[in-house]
Design a protein around this motif. Structure first.
Motif, short mmCIF file in Angstrom:
data_model
loop_
_atom_site.label_atom_id
_atom_site.label_comp_id
_atom_site.label_asym_id
_atom_site.label_seq_id
_atom_site.Cartn_x
_atom_site.Cartn_y
_atom_site.Cartn_z
N PHE A 185 0.85 -1.19 0.00
CA PHE A 185 0.00 0.00 0.00
C PHE A 185 0.88 1.24 0.00
CE2 PHE A 185 -2.42 3.35 2.34
CZ PHE A 185 -3.43 3.54 1.41
N VAL A 186 0.55 2.18 -0.90
CA VAL A 186 1.29 3.45 -1.01
C VAL A 186 0.29 4.59 -0.90
CG1 VAL A 186 2.90 4.83 -2.38
CG2 VAL A 186 2.90 2.32 -2.60
N GLU A 187 0.53 5.52 0.03
CA GLU A 187 -0.36 6.65 0.22
C GLU A 187 0.39 7.96 -0.03
OE1 GLU A 187 -3.64 8.44 3.44
OE2 GLU A 187 -2.16 6.96 4.11
N LEU A 188 -0.24 8.86 -0.77
CA LEU A 188 0.28 10.21 -0.98
C LEU A 188 -0.61 11.18 -0.23
CD1 LEU A 188 2.29 12.06 -2.62
CD2 LEU A 188 0.48 12.21 -4.36
N HIS A 189 -0.01 12.12 0.49
CA HIS A 189 -0.79 13.02 1.33
C HIS A 189 -0.04 14.34 1.50
CE1 HIS A 189 -3.59 14.17 4.56
NE2 HIS A 189 -4.27 13.07 4.31
N ILE A 190 -0.79 15.42 1.68
CA ILE A 190 -0.13 16.67 2.07
C ILE A 190 0.41 16.52 3.48
CG2 ILE A 190 -1.42 18.19 0.53
CD1 ILE A 190 -3.21 18.88 2.98
N GLU A 191 1.46 17.28 3.78
CA GLU A 191 2.10 17.14 5.08
C GLU A 191 1.20 17.57 6.23
OE1 GLU A 191 5.71 19.09 7.72
OE2 GLU A 191 5.61 19.54 5.59
N GLN A 192 0.42 18.62 6.04
CA GLN A 192 -0.39 19.23 7.11
C GLN A 192 0.51 19.84 8.19
OE1 GLN A 192 -2.78 15.46 7.58
NE2 GLN A 192 -4.50 16.89 7.55
N PRO A 328 5.75 2.21 12.29
CA PRO A 328 6.83 2.41 11.31
C PRO A 328 6.38 2.04 9.91
CG PRO A 328 7.19 0.38 12.51
CD PRO A 328 5.98 1.02 13.13
N MET A 329 6.91 2.73 8.92
CA MET A 329 6.70 2.36 7.53
C MET A 329 7.72 1.27 7.14
SD MET A 329 4.13 4.28 6.53
CE MET A 329 3.50 3.96 8.19
N ASP A 330 7.43 0.56 6.07
CA ASP A 330 8.28 -0.53 5.63
C ASP A 330 9.64 0.01 5.18
OD1 ASP A 330 8.25 -3.54 4.63
OD2 ASP A 330 9.15 -2.33 3.04
N THR A 331 10.70 -0.50 5.77
CA THR A 331 12.04 0.05 5.49
C THR A 331 12.46 -0.19 4.03
OG1 THR A 331 13.02 -2.00 6.37
CG2 THR A 331 12.82 -0.13 7.87
N GLN A 360 -1.48 4.04 8.79
CA GLN A 360 -1.22 3.40 10.07
C GLN A 360 -2.10 2.17 10.29
OE1 GLN A 360 -2.45 7.08 12.13
NE2 GLN A 360 -3.36 5.75 13.68
N ILE A 361 -3.21 2.07 9.57
CA ILE A 361 -4.04 0.86 9.62
C ILE A 361 -3.46 -0.20 8.69
CG2 ILE A 361 -6.36 -0.06 9.30
CD1 ILE A 361 -6.09 2.00 11.59
N PHE A 362 -2.96 0.23 7.53
CA PHE A 362 -2.39 -0.71 6.57
C PHE A 362 -1.05 -1.28 7.02
CE2 PHE A 362 -5.46 1.32 3.81
CZ PHE A 362 -5.78 0.35 2.87
N ALA A 363 -0.19 -0.44 7.60
CA ALA A 363 1.21 -0.82 7.84
C ALA A 363 1.39 -2.07 8.70
CB ALA A 363 1.97 0.36 8.45
N PRO A 364 0.59 -2.30 9.75
CA PRO A 364 0.78 -3.56 10.49
C PRO A 364 0.34 -4.80 9.72
CG PRO A 364 -0.30 -1.88 11.86
CD PRO A 364 -0.34 -1.39 10.44
N GLN A 365 -0.38 -4.61 8.61
CA GLN A 365 -0.93 -5.73 7.85
C GLN A 365 -0.15 -6.05 6.58
OE1 GLN A 365 -3.43 -7.21 9.46
NE2 GLN A 365 -3.44 -5.54 10.97
#
Length: 410
Positions: A185-192, A328-331, A360-365
């Motif tokens: 899964f790859v997400e693009l987002h503004i920094e906020q 954490p994101m995938d290294t 953060q919901i995708f990353a553990p899966q």
């Protein structure tokens, strides 16, 4: 790969029109007419581009191009389609839009991928209408319990189940079966935030999403007459709160980044000019990328609050109602993003996310990565939310290059 600027200039105003307000803001709440129209029109546009489209049981919208060699391995990208009340036109929806634009360009340029490419406009993330967050992403992995929403309603008293039904979806009797086909899964987002803008950088490669601990604290003293109660006799909860606030923030400042600490809501009682406040309720929000440091720091805060209250003869009740670990994101994916940024000579930085995201919901899966674009002035959840078009285009280009690496290469 050529610029995505013209694609963004054509499609962003179109998508932003659903739920648009005269001041430029957007209100697009889960299962509202504006939400439904946005999802249906988005579905229609993707179909015109040759993507296979579908809604799942809760209203997550998918558009896909099947892989030619590994169709059962899905490279998924997107973000949430809902907004906060009178929010901006980038938070959430631009990640879904960007995924579509990137996949569309890749398909037109290179044909069908080896692995299935899929975009998702997630039904909900914000929790702005109903007291539930990440409804879209949690359902993908069977983490959403239907009983948690079966009896909740919005501020107008409209039940969750009714709003869902009016949009053509039915609440399941049990958690949905988790998807097992998502490879990445790859997400693009503004920094906020304003870190990228301050450092004049185009891309943020996110290494982790911060953990959060949130408290509600009630201080109990004694309400009394403001004129006839000597200072030495008072059990003033606002005074106690002020000591807690000042000492805690000083301690947070001494610890430094990436720790952040916020006292966001303060309610003294009886909250009138001529009465010593006998009760004060306040909230604490503390975030850090390191779980052990977050727990240690907030443990110190709890001990400090109890000490201050003991010294002042004030009662205290501390309720820790949120305790979310850092994600954490995938290294491997972070390294791949860095390589892309370096080869494209993009001005990027490794950074953490201080806000929560669907990632953060995708990353553990599944292996997950998150890409940031600058926010002008760090403004978000506001009609003034904006990002320069060149930075939006750089973000979509980076996303497209990442999806090419994941879906078109062995």
């Amino acid at each position: 790969m050529t610029s995505f600027q013209s694609d963004i200039e054509e499609t962003l105003p179109w998508l932003s029109s659903f739920g648009a307000a005269p001041d430029g803001g957007i209100t697009r709440l889960l299962y509202s007419p504006q939400w439904l129209e946005a999802q249906q029109q988005f579905k229609s546009r993707m179909q015109q581009d040759g993507l296979q489209t579908r809604f799942d049981e809760v209203g997550n919208l998918y558009g896909r191009i099947n892989g030619t060699r590994y169709p059962e391995e899905v490279i998924l990208s997107g973000s949430h389609i809902d907004s906060v009340v009178n929010g901006g036109n980038l938070d959430g929806q631009f990640g879904a839009l960007a995924a579509w634009l990137a996949i569309r360009r890749l398909y037109k340029t290179y044909g069908a991928p080896l692995r299935t490419l899929e975009m998702v406009a997630l039904a909900e993330e914000e929790g702005s209408r109903f007291p539930y967050v990440f409804w879209g992403s949690k359902n993908i992995f069977g983490q959403a319990d239907p009983e948690d929403v079966r009896h909740i309603a919005d501020a107008k008293g409209i039940p969750f189940t009714q709003a869902m039904s009016e949009c053509g979806f039915t609440l399941a009797a049990a958690p949905l079966k988790p998807r097992a086909d998502i490879k990445t899964f790859v997400e693009l987002h503004i920094e906020q935030g304003r870190i990228l803008e301050t450092h004049q950088q185009e891309i943020g490669v996110v290494t982790a999403i911060v953990g959060q601990r949130r408290y509600t604290v009630m201080l109990s003293g004694e309400s009394n007459h403001a004129g006839s109660t000597p200072m030495s006799y008072r059990r003033d909860t606002v005074h106690a709160f002020s000591r807690i606030c000042c000492e805690s923030i000083a301690k947070a400042q001494a610890m430094g980044d990436p720790l952040v600490l916020t006292f966001g809501k303060v309610e003294p009682q009886p909250n009138t000019v001529n009465v010593v406040p006998g009760k004060t309720c306040f909230t604490i929000d503390c975030r850090h990328t390191d779980a052990a440091l977050l727990k240690a720091f907030t443990g110190e805060l709890e001990a400090d609050m109890r000490r201050i209250c003991d010294e002042m003869n004030i009662g205290i009740d501390i309720d820790l109602w949120m305790d979310e670990a850092p994600v954490p994101m995938d290294t491997h994916l972070v390294d791949k993003l860095e390589t892309i940024c370096q080869s494209e000579k993009l001005n990027y930085r490794l950074m953490h996310s201080g806000a929560g995201h669907d990632s953060q919901i995708f990353a553990p899966q599944v292996p997950t990565c998150l890409i940031f674009m600058p926010s002008i002035g760090g403004i978000s959840h506001n009609p003034a939310e904006a990002t320069h078009i060149k930075d939006l285009a750089a973000g979509v280009k980076t996303l497209a290059l990442m999806l090419y690496e994941l879906a078109y290469k062995e």
